[in-house]
Design an enzyme around this catalytic site. Structure first.
Site, PDB file in Angstrom:
ATOM      1  N   ASP A   1       0.817  -1.215   0.000  1.00 30.85           N
ATOM      2  CA  ASP A   1       0.000   0.000   0.000  1.00 30.85           C
ATOM      3  C   ASP A   1       0.853   1.268   0.000  1.00 30.85           C
ATOM      4  O   ASP A   1       1.998   1.270   0.433  1.00 30.85           O
ATOM      5  CB  ASP A   1      -0.920  -0.018   1.233  1.00 30.85           C
ATOM      6  CG  ASP A   1      -2.038   0.997   1.114  1.00 30.85           C
ATOM      7  OD1 ASP A   1      -2.443   1.317  -0.022  1.00 30.85           O
ATOM      8  OD2 ASP A   1      -2.505   1.487   2.163  1.00 30.85           O
TER       9      ASP A   1
ATOM     10  N   HIS B   1       1.890   3.524  -8.933  1.00 31.30           N
ATOM     11  CA  HIS B   1       1.708   2.100  -9.256  1.00 31.30           C
ATOM     12  C   HIS B   1       2.840   1.598 -10.144  1.00 31.30           C
ATOM     13  O   HIS B   1       3.323   0.487  -9.980  1.00 31.30           O
ATOM     14  CB  HIS B   1       0.362   1.883  -9.961  1.00 31.30           C
ATOM     15  CG  HIS B   1      -0.817   2.213  -9.101  1.00 31.30           C
ATOM     16  ND1 HIS B   1      -0.929   1.783  -7.791  1.00 31.30           N
ATOM     17  CD2 HIS B   1      -1.945   2.935  -9.352  1.00 31.30           C
ATOM     18  CE1 HIS B   1      -2.068   2.225  -7.281  1.00 31.30           C
ATOM     19  NE2 HIS B   1      -2.697   2.931  -8.201  1.00 31.30           N
TER      20      HIS B   1
ATOM     21  N   LEU C   1       9.957 -21.146  -4.157  1.00 40.17           N
ATOM     22  CA  LEU C   1       9.027 -20.248  -3.477  1.00 40.17           C
ATOM     23  C   LEU C   1       7.621 -20.331  -4.080  1.00 40.17           C
ATOM     24  O   LEU C   1       7.466 -20.350  -5.305  1.00 40.17           O
ATOM     25  CB  LEU C   1       9.548 -18.812  -3.633  1.00 40.17           C
ATOM     26  CG  LEU C   1       8.669 -17.705  -3.062  1.00 40.17           C
ATOM     27  CD1 LEU C   1       8.754 -17.678  -1.538  1.00 40.17           C
ATOM     28  CD2 LEU C   1       9.063 -16.339  -3.638  1.00 40.17           C
TER      29      LEU C   1
HETATM   30  C1  IPE Z   1      -1.769   0.262  -3.180  1.00 37.88           C
HETATM   31  O1  IPE Z   1      -1.573   1.624  -3.274  1.00 37.88           O
HETATM   32  C2  IPE Z   1      -2.022  -0.380  -4.516  1.00 37.88           C
HETATM   33  C3  IPE Z   1      -3.407  -0.762  -4.731  1.00 37.88           C
HETATM   34  C4  IPE Z   1      -4.352  -0.667  -3.868  1.00 37.88           C
HETATM   35  C5  IPE Z   1      -3.723  -1.307  -6.017  1.00 37.88           C
HETATM   36  P1  IPE Z   1      -2.766   2.663  -3.241  1.00 37.88           P
HETATM   37  O2  IPE Z   1      -3.191   2.965  -4.635  1.00 37.88           O
HETATM   38  O3  IPE Z   1      -3.856   2.203  -2.354  1.00 37.88           O
HETATM   39  O4  IPE Z   1      -2.031   3.917  -2.637  1.00 37.88           O
HETATM   40  P2  IPE Z   1      -2.589   4.872  -1.512  1.00 37.88           P
HETATM   41  O5  IPE Z   1      -2.919   4.010  -0.341  1.00 37.88           O
HETATM   42  O6  IPE Z   1      -3.792   5.554  -2.063  1.00 37.88           O
HETATM   43  O7  IPE Z   1      -1.457   5.786  -1.249  1.00 37.88           O
HETATM   44  C1  IPE Z   2      -5.374  -2.661   0.041  1.00 38.49           C
HETATM   45  O1  IPE Z   2      -5.076  -1.320  -0.151  1.00 38.49           O
HETATM   46  C2  IPE Z   2      -5.406  -3.379  -1.273  1.00 38.49           C
HETATM   47  C3  IPE Z   2      -4.141  -3.524  -1.947  1.00 38.49           C
HETATM   48  C4  IPE Z   2      -2.970  -3.134  -1.508  1.00 38.49           C
HETATM   49  C5  IPE Z   2      -4.181  -4.205  -3.207  1.00 38.49           C
HETATM   50  P1  IPE Z   2      -6.222  -0.214  -0.278  1.00 38.49           P
HETATM   51  O2  IPE Z   2      -5.542   1.087  -0.378  1.00 38.49           O
HETATM   52  O3  IPE Z   2      -7.155  -0.573  -1.344  1.00 38.49           O
HETATM   53  O4  IPE Z   2      -6.958  -0.374   1.114  1.00 38.49           O
HETATM   54  P2  IPE Z   2      -7.753   0.703   1.973  1.00 38.49           P
HETATM   55  O5  IPE Z   2      -8.698   1.390   1.030  1.00 38.49           O
HETATM   56  O6  IPE Z   2      -6.755   1.617   2.534  1.00 38.49           O
HETATM   57  O7  IPE Z   2      -8.429  -0.123   2.997  1.00 38.49           O
HETATM   58 MG    MG Z   3      -4.122   2.409  -0.365  1.00 39.85          MG
END
Ligand code: IPE
Ligand code: IPE
Ligand code: MG
Length: 258
Positions: free
Chosen positions: A16, A33, A127
């Protein structure tokens, strides 16, 4: 009983913080991303170097479908890119690759890439690398329960049955769940499998997550005492489960003397 061992076999990571990392640097979220996806390979290498049995990465949740189409599209493309780019390395390193989740809505080409890599690596003993894509813990549990009751009408569902009907039943329990990005929640990830996992939350955003930090976390957590409900160290939940059942029977037999 194995005293003082903290074998970490299965690590799950909620990758995340991509969007905030990019925005904090004046970029659009999708740049996060792109940068984030390039981190994956080094973490997989480190998981191998640390002899982990399994690494499960949360790449796209059922809830992530609520994001703008433009962002979802990028995430799909990055999955495809990863499959194309890492394929050779995965084969060379005898990594057993799998995707868990509902991939029905992915482009046909990506589905084919997933299927062929899954098949080609299915007998590998290295793995166990699993991508959670279109994944939700609740849907996985529901899927398992529904599959069992369809296959076994009228039979009471047991814990083993639930395990066996999960998307990847061969994976051991999660020993360590890491979440990058600073938030402290599990966001519907591997709900059944993390019942006794160690949790580690780091403020580092995923694009900045380095193999050194990963190793430090593994080191740090392997020094935690895991008791699984008992009063001393145990190496896995199954050990204390057996003990708990035995003790329960003893107590039951002596109820009159208590
Ligand atoms: C995690 O990064 C990747 C996915 C959820 C696909 P985020 O896109 O959630 O990044 P933040 O949490 O908004 O910074
Ligand atoms: C969790 O991240 C999902 C992934 C990393 C793929 P999100 O950014 O979607 O989760 P929330 O919204 O903070 O719970
Ligand atoms: Mg996120």
């Amino acid at each position: 009983m194995l005293m003082g061992t903290n074998n970490i076999r299965h690590v799950a990571i909620i990758m995340d913080g991509n969007g905030r990392w990019a925005q904090g640097r004046g970029h659009v979220r999708i740049w996060g991303h792109v940068r984030g996806s390039s981190v994956v390979s080094s973490i997989v290498e480190e998981a191998q170097a640390n002899n982990l049995e399994a690494l499960t990465l949360y790449a796209f949740s059922t809830e992530n479908w609520s994001r703008p189409f433009s962002e979802v599209k990028v995430l799909f493309r990055l999955l495809k890119k990863f499959l194309l780019k890492e394929r050779k390395k995965i084969l060379q390193n005898k990594i057993r690759f799998k995707v868990i989740g509902d991939t029905a809505d992915l482009p046909e080409e990506t589905k084919c890439l997933i299927d062929s890599l899954t098949q080609e690596t299915s007998n590998f003993k290295g793995l166990k690398l699993t991508f959670a894509f279109g994944y939700g813990g609740r849907s996985e549990i529901l899927h398992s329960v529904n599959k069992f009751i369809t296959d076994n009408p009228g039979v009471k569902l047991g814990e083993k049955d639930l395990w066996q009907n999960l998307f990847a039943p061969e994976l051991p329990e999660v020993d360590l769940l890491i979440r990058t990005g600073g938030d402290q929640r599990v966001s519907n990830f591997l709900l059944w499998q993390i019942a006794y996992a160690e949790l580690f939350f780091t403020k580092t955003q995923w694009p900045e997550f380095k193999r050194e930090e990963f190793c430090q976390i593994l080191d740090f957590v392997s020094n935690r005492e895991r008791r699984f409900g008992a009063t001393t160290s145990y190496s896995c939940l199954n050990e204390t489960k057996v003990l708990a059942e035995k003790n329960r029977q003893i107590i039951h037999d002596h109820l009159g003397t208590i």
